[in-house]
Scaffold this active site. Structure first.
Site, PDB file in Angstrom:
ATOM      1  N   ASP A 151       0.854  -1.208   0.000  1.00 15.00           N
ATOM      2  CA  ASP A 151       0.000   0.000   0.000  1.00 15.00           C
ATOM      3  C   ASP A 151       0.882   1.248   0.000  1.00 15.00           C
ATOM      4  O   ASP A 151       1.860   1.312   0.737  1.00 15.00           O
ATOM      5  CB  ASP A 151      -0.882  -0.019   1.261  1.00 15.00           C
ATOM      6  N   HIS A 224      -9.722  -1.123  -7.837  1.00 14.39           N
ATOM      7  CA  HIS A 224      -9.456  -0.020  -6.908  1.00 14.39           C
ATOM      8  C   HIS A 224      -8.517   0.997  -7.543  1.00 14.39           C
ATOM      9  O   HIS A 224      -8.720   2.208  -7.455  1.00 14.39           O
ATOM     10  CB  HIS A 224      -8.862  -0.602  -5.619  1.00 14.39           C
TER      11      HIS A 224
HETATM   12  C1  HEM Z   1     -10.249  -0.237   2.503  1.00 14.27           C
HETATM   13  C2  HEM Z   1      -9.317   0.659   2.544  1.00 14.27           C
HETATM   14  C3  HEM Z   1      -8.239   0.736   1.506  1.00 14.27           C
HETATM   15  C4  HEM Z   1      -7.245  -0.153   1.242  1.00 14.27           C
HETATM   16  C5  HEM Z   1      -6.960  -1.475   1.959  1.00 14.27           C
HETATM   17  C6  HEM Z   1      -6.489   0.366   0.132  1.00 14.27           C
HETATM   18  C7  HEM Z   1      -5.413  -0.268  -0.451  1.00 14.27           C
HETATM   19  C8  HEM Z   1      -4.761   0.157  -1.598  1.00 14.27           C
HETATM   20  C9  HEM Z   1      -3.743  -0.570  -2.298  1.00 14.27           C
HETATM   21  C10 HEM Z   1      -3.212  -1.938  -1.882  1.00 14.27           C
HETATM   22  C11 HEM Z   1      -3.350   0.173  -3.355  1.00 14.27           C
HETATM   23  C12 HEM Z   1      -2.287  -0.186  -4.435  1.00 14.27           C
HETATM   24  C13 HEM Z   1      -0.908   0.292  -4.126  1.00 14.27           C
HETATM   25  C14 HEM Z   1      -0.744   1.791  -4.068  1.00 14.27           C
HETATM   26  O1  HEM Z   1      -0.567   2.461  -5.076  1.00 14.27           O
HETATM   27  O2  HEM Z   1      -0.824   2.311  -2.963  1.00 14.27           O
HETATM   28  C15 HEM Z   1      -4.116   1.384  -3.335  1.00 14.27           C
HETATM   29  C16 HEM Z   1      -4.006   2.421  -4.232  1.00 14.27           C
HETATM   30  C17 HEM Z   1      -4.672   3.601  -4.143  1.00 14.27           C
HETATM   31  N1  HEM Z   1      -5.683   3.911  -3.251  1.00 14.27           N
HETATM   32 FE1  HEM Z   1      -6.402   2.728  -1.801  1.00 14.27          FE
HETATM   33  N2  HEM Z   1      -7.016   1.581  -0.242  1.00 14.27           N
HETATM   34  C18 HEM Z   1      -8.097   1.841   0.560  1.00 14.27           C
HETATM   35  C19 HEM Z   1      -8.934   2.941   0.497  1.00 14.27           C
HETATM   36  C20 HEM Z   1      -8.741   4.004  -0.316  1.00 14.27           C
HETATM   37  C21 HEM Z   1      -9.535   5.210  -0.331  1.00 14.27           C
HETATM   38  C22 HEM Z   1     -10.755   5.447   0.579  1.00 14.27           C
HETATM   39  C23 HEM Z   1      -9.003   6.045  -1.270  1.00 14.27           C
HETATM   40  C24 HEM Z   1      -9.416   7.422  -1.693  1.00 14.27           C
HETATM   41  C25 HEM Z   1     -10.493   8.042  -1.302  1.00 14.27           C
HETATM   42  C26 HEM Z   1      -7.869   5.359  -1.845  1.00 14.27           C
HETATM   43  C27 HEM Z   1      -7.043   5.900  -2.816  1.00 14.27           C
HETATM   44  C28 HEM Z   1      -6.048   5.207  -3.472  1.00 14.27           C
HETATM   45  C29 HEM Z   1      -5.231   5.776  -4.537  1.00 14.27           C
HETATM   46  C30 HEM Z   1      -5.282   7.202  -5.068  1.00 14.27           C
HETATM   47  C31 HEM Z   1      -4.377   4.760  -4.981  1.00 14.27           C
HETATM   48  C32 HEM Z   1      -3.331   4.839  -6.111  1.00 14.27           C
HETATM   49  C33 HEM Z   1      -4.005   4.517  -7.417  1.00 14.27           C
HETATM   50  C34 HEM Z   1      -3.018   4.519  -8.572  1.00 14.27           C
HETATM   51  O3  HEM Z   1      -2.455   5.581  -8.862  1.00 14.27           O
HETATM   52  O4  HEM Z   1      -2.788   3.444  -9.138  1.00 14.27           O
HETATM   53  N3  HEM Z   1      -7.736   4.135  -1.266  1.00 14.27           N
HETATM   54  N4  HEM Z   1      -4.978   1.356  -2.252  1.00 14.27           N
END
Ligand code: HEM
Length: 312
Positions: A151, A224
């Protein structure tokens, strides 16, 4: 004062192994507001005193304030983007707003540093606030979230982070400040683990072991990663995340504390809408079939000088 002389709070603090998130409501009465302003003035000194004891501990603390108490605490004007948390979705899939006027985001390599600073701050705040939520987060193996995927990979790099997270000329009175949105998620871990790795990878949009983005042909539009990637005029709009796993295995609790910083609430809210409602509507984030948001709050993080002046 010009923009480059303004000192932001430690929004862009280095990645740490531990974090403590505390949300509090402000008590009624002028004495409560006075106490909180005094603590704003003490904050930097307290972080120095506790942090100095473990120089490699990277202790930092960010404090943010919600729309409902801004005027009581600091008068007018108010940061232009600050408003109560906007809810998205409905039923079981809902980004809901929960009570909270003040957010403390304390980060350090070791929980003892976070704990010590939180204890000192709670003591100083006394009965001016009521703590309504407190979460101790830890970094999981290889920077992974509790659902097993790395993450934070797509966070903005050092060259871009200020431009994506700090207010600039669009609101000169609050330049150098930042907006922060938090949500506490609980996961259905048994349901998530019952999926195959390939199914999980299609939900996140990246491979699990190596953390590589899926190619366009195999990455669903409801992944996601797809739903949280924003573009404006051909340019990607990023936010800065520092999510932390937390939980109590004995109680069956497995959680992610989501925290996102941005220059305006708009991109984070757009991501929430894409995730919870779907883009187009119905094409929602399947991570939410296994994750339930149980808190939600939006805060403004004023620059350091603002905090010091508020205490005078
Ligand atoms: C259940 C809660 C969440 C989990 C477990 C989670 C987990 C992850 C994971 C594993 C990634 C891929 C690796 C990375 O680029 O960081 C990711 C990407 C991302 N997440 Fe989450 N996330 C959660 C909630 C959220 C929320 C609520 C938002 C925004 C409101 C968010 C925004 C993003 C963004 C902007 C990316 C990067 C996307 C990209 O550029 O490829 N995430 N998240």
């Amino acid at each position: 004062m010009t923009i480059d002389q303004i000192e932001p709070q430690a929004v862009d603090s280095p990645i740490t192994r531990s974090a403590l998130f505390m949300v509090a409501t402000l008590g009624p009465g002028e004495h409560c507001a006075v106490r909180v302003r005094e603590v704003c003035g003490d904050l930097a000194g307290l972080v120095r005193s506790v942090g100095k004891r473990v120089p490699s501990g990277n202790l930092s603390c960010v404090i943010g304030f919600g729309a409902a108490v801004w005027e009581r605490l600091f008068g007018t004007p108010q940061p232009i983007g600050l408003h109560p948390f906007r809810e998205f979705g409905s039923g079981a899939r809902k980004a809901l707003a929960t009570p909270g006027d003040i957010l403390l985001h304390i980060r350090a390599e070791h929980m003892d540093l976070c704990f010590e600073l939180a204890a000192l701050l709670v003591k100083r705040l006394g009965d001016a606030v009521a703590v309504v939520d407190e979460v101790q987060g830890f970094r999981y193996f290889d920077m992974r979230s509790i659902i097993g995927f790395v993450d934070g990979t797509e966070n903005p790099g050092p060259r871009d982070v200020a431009r994506f997270t700090l207010v600039g000329d669009e609101d000169p009175a609050f330049a150098g400040g930042s907006y922060v949105l938090v949500q506490k998620y609980l996961h259905d871990m048994a349901g998530w683990e019952a999926l195959s790795t390939q199914e999980q990878e299609r939900i996140i949009g990246r491979t699990k072991l190596a953390d590589i983005e899926l190619d366009a042909a195999s990455k669903p539009s409801c992944s996601h990663s797809s739903l949280t990637t924003l573009e404006e005029g051909g340019q990607e709009i990023k936010i800065l995340r520092d999510n932390m796993p937390f939980g109590r295995p004995g109680a069956g609790e497995f959680g992610t504390y989501f925290i996102g910083y941005a220059r305006s609430p708009a991109p984070i809210e757009q991501m929430l809408e894409n995730m919870f409602v779907g883009k187009p509507p119905g094409n929602y984030d399947r991570l939410l079939d296994y994750s339930r948001a149980v808190t939600g709050g939006l805060y403004f993080v004023p620059p350091v000088d603002f905090l010091e002046q508020a205490a005078e």
